[in-house]
Design a protein around this motif. Structure first.
Motif, PDB file in Angstrom:
ATOM      1  N   ILE A 105      68.729  54.835  65.114  1.00 35.69           N
ATOM      2  CA  ILE A 105      69.299  53.558  65.537  1.00 35.69           C
ATOM      3  C   ILE A 105      69.655  53.636  67.013  1.00 35.69           C
ATOM      4  O   ILE A 105      70.316  54.579  67.460  1.00 35.69           O
ATOM      5  N   VAL A 106      69.199  52.635  67.777  1.00 38.22           N
ATOM      6  CA  VAL A 106      69.412  52.681  69.215  1.00 38.22           C
ATOM      7  C   VAL A 106      70.308  51.566  69.747  1.00 38.22           C
ATOM      8  O   VAL A 106      70.942  51.715  70.787  1.00 38.22           O
ATOM      9  N   ARG A 107      70.380  50.430  69.059  1.00 36.88           N
ATOM     10  CA  ARG A 107      71.239  49.361  69.546  1.00 36.88           C
ATOM     11  C   ARG A 107      71.478  48.338  68.436  1.00 36.88           C
ATOM     12  O   ARG A 107      70.802  48.361  67.402  1.00 36.88           O
ATOM     13  N   ALA A 108      72.448  47.465  68.673  1.00 31.82           N
ATOM     14  CA  ALA A 108      72.730  46.388  67.729  1.00 31.82           C
ATOM     15  C   ALA A 108      73.143  45.151  68.505  1.00 31.82           C
ATOM     16  O   ALA A 108      73.787  45.234  69.556  1.00 31.82           O
ATOM     17  N   SER A 109      72.771  44.003  67.989  1.00 35.96           N
ATOM     18  CA  SER A 109      73.181  42.726  68.553  1.00 35.96           C
ATOM     19  C   SER A 109      74.101  42.055  67.542  1.00 35.96           C
ATOM     20  O   SER A 109      73.740  41.890  66.374  1.00 35.96           O
ATOM     21  N   GLU A 110      75.305  41.688  67.987  1.00 29.79           N
ATOM     22  CA  GLU A 110      76.285  41.141  67.052  1.00 29.79           C
ATOM     23  C   GLU A 110      76.916  39.869  67.606  1.00 29.79           C
ATOM     24  O   GLU A 110      77.232  39.766  68.784  1.00 29.79           O
ATOM     25  N   ARG A 140      75.122  40.618  62.447  1.00 27.70           N
ATOM     26  CA  ARG A 140      74.663  41.759  63.258  1.00 27.70           C
ATOM     27  C   ARG A 140      73.239  42.142  62.878  1.00 27.70           C
ATOM     28  O   ARG A 140      72.899  42.217  61.693  1.00 27.70           O
ATOM     29  N   THR A 141      72.410  42.376  63.885  1.00 32.22           N
ATOM     30  CA  THR A 141      71.078  42.941  63.679  1.00 32.22           C
ATOM     31  C   THR A 141      71.026  44.284  64.376  1.00 32.22           C
ATOM     32  O   THR A 141      71.362  44.383  65.565  1.00 32.22           O
ATOM     33  N   THR A 142      70.635  45.305  63.625  1.00 35.04           N
ATOM     34  CA  THR A 142      70.582  46.665  64.150  1.00 35.04           C
ATOM     35  C   THR A 142      69.124  47.075  64.332  1.00 35.04           C
ATOM     36  O   THR A 142      68.288  46.834  63.453  1.00 35.04           O
ATOM     37  N   TYR A 143      68.842  47.710  65.470  1.00 38.67           N
ATOM     38  CA  TYR A 143      67.462  48.014  65.842  1.00 38.67           C
ATOM     39  C   TYR A 143      67.237  49.518  65.956  1.00 38.67           C
ATOM     40  O   TYR A 143      68.116  50.275  66.398  1.00 38.67           O
ATOM     41  N   ALA A 144      66.028  49.929  65.587  1.00 42.95           N
ATOM     42  CA  ALA A 144      65.590  51.314  65.759  1.00 42.95           C
ATOM     43  C   ALA A 144      64.699  51.399  67.000  1.00 42.95           C
ATOM     44  O   ALA A 144      64.682  50.492  67.835  1.00 42.95           O
ATOM     45  N   MET A 145      63.993  52.498  67.113  1.00 40.04           N
ATOM     46  CA  MET A 145      63.077  52.679  68.240  1.00 40.04           C
ATOM     47  C   MET A 145      62.047  51.557  68.270  1.00 40.04           C
ATOM     48  O   MET A 145      61.726  50.966  67.232  1.00 40.04           O
ATOM     49  N   ASP A 146      61.533  51.269  69.460  1.00 39.79           N
ATOM     50  CA  ASP A 146      60.533  50.216  69.654  1.00 39.79           C
ATOM     51  C   ASP A 146      61.065  48.845  69.270  1.00 39.79           C
ATOM     52  O   ASP A 146      60.305  47.936  68.923  1.00 39.79           O
TER      53      ASP A 146
END
Length: 240
Positions: A157-162, A190-196
């Motif tokens: 996990i690299v980032r999240a938008s909340e 919240r949406t959590t993002y992985a690589m790419d």
């Protein structure tokens, strides 16, 4: 003779009693007339002391009911990529999770209720798309964080938008949180993002605002803040 005003002496004494547990969170203080007689002051002086405690967040006053020690509030921090439970446990909170349902729904749909002690405070629904959803569907989410489960499958996990907005309690969440529908709450999306930039978790959490506060830690060189109204999405511009 003490140069400290009488109201301030009373405020300091009541503060000490609250912090040492003589008056516990949620407990009613004695009636104002009783307190003023106990301290040997007028009602006006006593009310000055109570106003000071209210401004410090130590008491709440309810019309027609009296004065109560403010309940302990947990803090949900918005500056980390950790889960709700990780945030709360770091603060020493007694947090447990009830898993309401786990279902295959184009991946994984996970519904949970978070408790502080025996009080439900967060109703949370998480969606994990395929292929990740099926990889974690058999985990025991009463004990394991969804983020930890994903990490164990190799997801980074690299980032999240909340986005957090005020809202009103809907009937489903009201039943889960044991509060009347229409009560004021915070709603976190919240949406959590992985690589790419791959989205791996989408969360919707309904949070009881009278038991939780929201706090952010910001550094001028590394935090971007977007401003917007409740009705509109934030503008594209940001303040660094």
């Amino acid at each position: 003779m003490s140069r400290v005003p009488a109201y301030r002496q009373i405020a300091l004494d009541l503060t000490d009693k609250i912090r040492t547990g003589v008056f516990r969170p949620g407990e009613a203080l004695p009636a104002q007339r009783d307190l003023s007689a106990q301290y040997g002051v007028t009602l006006m002086t006593l009310r000055q002391a109570l106003s000071s405690l209210r401004d410090d967040g130590l008491i709440v006053q309810q019309a027609g009911r009296g004065t109560f020690v403010a309940p302990v509030q947990a803090t949900y921090r918005v500056d980390t990529l950790r889960s709700f439970v990780e945030d709360l446990r770091e603060q020493g909170q007694d947090v447990t999770t009830e898993v309401v349902s786990v279902a295959a729904e184009n991946g994984l749909r996970l519904e949970r209720v978070r408790y502080l002690g025996d009080q439900p405070v967060i109703h949370q629904i998480s969606w994990v798309p395929e292929p990740h959803g099926s990889r974690v569907s058999d985990e025991d989410f009463r004990r394991m964080s969804l983020y930890v489960a994903l990490a164990e499958t190799g997801v980074t996990i690299v980032r999240a938008s909340e986005r957090i907005v005020p809202g009103l309690l809907d009937p489903v969440s009201a039943a889960r949180l044991r509060r009347p529908a229409g009560s004021a709450v915070f709603v976190s999306e919240r949406t959590t993002y992985a690589m790419d930039d791959e989205p791996v978790v989408t969360d919707r959490a309904v949070i009881l605002g009278d038991l939780m506060e929201i706090r952010a830690e910001r550094a001028a060189t590394r935090v971007s803040v977007q401003w917007g109204t409740v009705r509109d999405r934030p503008n594209e511009g940001s303040a660094e």
